[in-house]
Design a protein around this motif. Structure first.
Motif, PDB file in Angstrom:
ATOM      1  N   SER A 157       0.807  -1.218   0.000  1.00  0.00           N
ATOM      2  CA  SER A 157       0.000   0.000   0.000  1.00  0.00           C
ATOM      3  C   SER A 157       0.844   1.273   0.000  1.00  0.00           C
ATOM      4  CB  SER A 157      -0.928   0.017   1.218  1.00  0.00           C
ATOM      5  OG  SER A 157      -0.167   0.159   2.415  1.00  0.00           O
ATOM      6  N   MET A 158       2.179   1.124  -0.018  1.00  0.00           N
ATOM      7  CA  MET A 158       3.044   2.295   0.119  1.00  0.00           C
ATOM      8  C   MET A 158       2.821   3.309  -1.000  1.00  0.00           C
ATOM      9  SD  MET A 158       5.387   3.377   2.274  1.00  0.00           S
ATOM     10  CE  MET A 158       4.662   4.986   2.227  1.00  0.00           C
ATOM     11  N   SER A 159       2.694   2.839  -2.236  1.00  0.00           N
ATOM     12  CA  SER A 159       2.545   3.758  -3.371  1.00  0.00           C
ATOM     13  C   SER A 159       1.289   4.607  -3.258  1.00  0.00           C
ATOM     14  CB  SER A 159       2.535   2.981  -4.699  1.00  0.00           C
ATOM     15  OG  SER A 159       3.746   2.307  -4.892  1.00  0.00           O
ATOM     16  N   ILE A 160       0.172   3.967  -2.881  1.00  0.00           N
ATOM     17  CA  ILE A 160      -1.075   4.729  -2.791  1.00  0.00           C
ATOM     18  C   ILE A 160      -1.023   5.693  -1.613  1.00  0.00           C
ATOM     19  CG2 ILE A 160      -2.331   3.022  -1.386  1.00  0.00           C
ATOM     20  CD1 ILE A 160      -3.756   5.178  -4.258  1.00  0.00           C
ATOM     21  N   ARG A 161      -0.357   5.316  -0.523  1.00  0.00           N
ATOM     22  CA  ARG A 161      -0.222   6.231   0.614  1.00  0.00           C
ATOM     23  C   ARG A 161       0.624   7.439   0.237  1.00  0.00           C
ATOM     24  NH1 ARG A 161       1.349   1.907   4.006  1.00  0.00           N
ATOM     25  NH2 ARG A 161       3.034   3.187   4.870  1.00  0.00           N
ATOM     26  N   ILE A 162       1.693   7.207  -0.509  1.00  0.00           N
ATOM     27  CA  ILE A 162       2.519   8.324  -0.979  1.00  0.00           C
ATOM     28  C   ILE A 162       1.683   9.267  -1.833  1.00  0.00           C
ATOM     29  CG2 ILE A 162       4.341   8.918  -2.634  1.00  0.00           C
ATOM     30  CD1 ILE A 162       5.534   8.290  -0.023  1.00  0.00           C
ATOM     31  N   ALA A 163       0.856   8.714  -2.716  1.00  0.00           N
ATOM     32  CA  ALA A 163       0.007   9.555  -3.575  1.00  0.00           C
ATOM     33  C   ALA A 163      -0.932  10.404  -2.729  1.00  0.00           C
ATOM     34  CB  ALA A 163      -0.784   8.672  -4.542  1.00  0.00           C
ATOM     35  N   GLU A 164      -1.527   9.799  -1.692  1.00  0.00           N
ATOM     36  CA  GLU A 164      -2.448  10.538  -0.822  1.00  0.00           C
ATOM     37  C   GLU A 164      -1.719  11.638  -0.064  1.00  0.00           C
ATOM     38  OE1 GLU A 164      -5.654   6.978   0.175  1.00  0.00           O
ATOM     39  OE2 GLU A 164      -3.763   7.053   1.267  1.00  0.00           O
ATOM     40  N   TYR A 165      -0.563  11.305   0.535  1.00  0.00           N
ATOM     41  CA  TYR A 165       0.215  12.311   1.261  1.00  0.00           C
ATOM     42  C   TYR A 165       0.636  13.445   0.329  1.00  0.00           C
ATOM     43  CZ  TYR A 165       0.890   8.698   4.904  1.00  0.00           C
ATOM     44  OH  TYR A 165       0.714   7.754   5.861  1.00  0.00           O
ATOM     45  N   ALA A 166       1.114  13.063  -0.866  1.00  0.00           N
ATOM     46  CA  ALA A 166       1.648  14.055  -1.802  1.00  0.00           C
ATOM     47  C   ALA A 166       0.586  15.066  -2.214  1.00  0.00           C
ATOM     48  CB  ALA A 166       2.234  13.360  -3.025  1.00  0.00           C
ATOM     49  N   PHE A 167      -0.650  14.606  -2.457  1.00  0.00           N
ATOM     50  CA  PHE A 167      -1.711  15.527  -2.845  1.00  0.00           C
ATOM     51  C   PHE A 167      -2.064  16.472  -1.702  1.00  0.00           C
ATOM     52  CE2 PHE A 167      -2.798  13.049  -6.680  1.00  0.00           C
ATOM     53  CZ  PHE A 167      -3.021  14.103  -7.546  1.00  0.00           C
ATOM     54  N   ILE A 168      -2.056  15.958  -0.471  1.00  0.00           N
ATOM     55  CA  ILE A 168      -2.348  16.820   0.673  1.00  0.00           C
ATOM     56  C   ILE A 168      -1.263  17.898   0.807  1.00  0.00           C
ATOM     57  CG2 ILE A 168      -2.501  16.889   3.191  1.00  0.00           C
ATOM     58  CD1 ILE A 168      -3.722  14.063   3.028  1.00  0.00           C
ATOM     59  N   VAL A 169      -0.007  17.487   0.646  1.00  0.00           N
ATOM     60  CA  VAL A 169       1.109  18.444   0.719  1.00  0.00           C
ATOM     61  C   VAL A 169       1.016  19.450  -0.421  1.00  0.00           C
ATOM     62  CG1 VAL A 169       3.612  18.690   0.580  1.00  0.00           C
ATOM     63  CG2 VAL A 169       2.628  16.812   1.895  1.00  0.00           C
ATOM     64  N   ALA A 170       0.744  18.960  -1.636  1.00  0.00           N
ATOM     65  CA  ALA A 170       0.681  19.834  -2.813  1.00  0.00           C
ATOM     66  C   ALA A 170      -0.434  20.866  -2.688  1.00  0.00           C
ATOM     67  CB  ALA A 170       0.487  18.995  -4.072  1.00  0.00           C
TER      68      ALA A 170
END
Length: 275
Positions: free
Chosen positions: A55-68
């Motif tokens: 699940s690491m890739s999808i978690r990174i995507a979620e975190y990245a959008f929140i940061v962006a």
């Protein structure tokens, strides 16, 4: 990039996600990114992972959008969302541990964009290499490799030796002006944060945190961030209160109730930011 470039530690971002429990019910759980830093104008998202996780890739995507979202620019009909750089730091390695993490965004018009980064596998890095290359953010993650040993408490001499090595090298670099006092305090604080997390109050906690100079409740950077947020809130409350015609007494009361400052601090903010 020069070694003396300004680096800011940013507050970690979080979001709520719905997870299924063992009995099949749903519960909300807060997910928080591990580490956010800003180097010049670029934001970096660092995620620490004990082992490979599907699940690491999808978690990174979620975190990245929140940061962006924090630095997005938009207007009618258009938005620009600058995605942060990211790295997954693997504390342990198995035969399945990937060398890179890739998130592929596909769009209805057929476009496809790969958002990817090389992973850092800490087992490939020695403590001497980390110090030599001044990879200081890796030190807390490096210590996390000892989680099972620290939890069991059976043999912690290896982590004691490595903590002692890092402490001595951090002090040496501070004496040689390679690390400022604030940077040294922050670094030791981050290491102790990892220790207190993995020991969770067991018998090893006090011994290990004392190696790095004892428990650090707040790092210097965290203090600056907290103070900056408090000042921003105080300024906003004062301006809004005066705009609404509130008396000084009402504004002081609001400062104490809303942001939890003392009457003395509230008066100082009112004097500083009031008309």
């Amino acid at each position: 990039m020069p070694l003396d470039v300004k680096v800011d530690v940013l507050p970690s971002e979080g979001y709520l996600t719905e997870n299924e429990t063992a009995d099949g019910s749903k519960e909300l759980e807060e997910q928080i990114s591990d580490f956010l830093i800003k180097i010049r104008d670029e934001v970096y998202l660092l995620e620490c992972q004990s082992y490979d996780d599907g699940s690491m890739s999808i978690r990174i995507a979620e975190y990245a959008f929140i940061v962006a979202r924090q630095s997005a620019v938009w207007n009618i009909g258009k938005a620009t969302i600058p995605m942060p750089r990211f790295t997954v730091i693997y504390v342990k390695r198995t035969e399945k541990t990937p060398k890179e993490t890739t998130i592929t965004f596909t769009f209805p018009d057929g476009q496809s964009v790969d958002y990817k980064s090389d992973n850092v596998i800490l087992e490939e890095l020695t403590k001497e290499y980390i110090i030599e290359k001044m990879l200081f953010p890796y030190i807390p993650f490096y210590i996390a490799r000892y989680e099972k040993d620290v939890i069991s408490g059976d043999n912690i001499e290896a982590v004691v030796d490595d903590l002692t090595y890092f402490r001595n090298e951090i002090i040496r670099l501070n004496n040689e002006s390679e690390l400022s006092d604030g940077e040294m305090a922050d670094l030791m604080g981050f290491v102790n944060t990892i220790i207190t997390h993995i020991t969770n109050g067991n018998k090893n906690e006090e011994r290990l945190v004392n190696i790095m100079g004892g428990r650090v409740i707040e790092t210097q950077t965290e203090i600056w961030i907290r103070q900056g947020m408090e000042q921003g809130e105080a300024k906003m409350l004062i301006k809004l209160g005066q705009k609404d015609g509130l008396s000084d007494a009402a504004i002081l009361n609001s400062l104490q109730e809303e942001i939890g400052v003392s009457i003395e601090r509230a008066e100082a903010y009112l004097q500083q930011y009031g008309k």
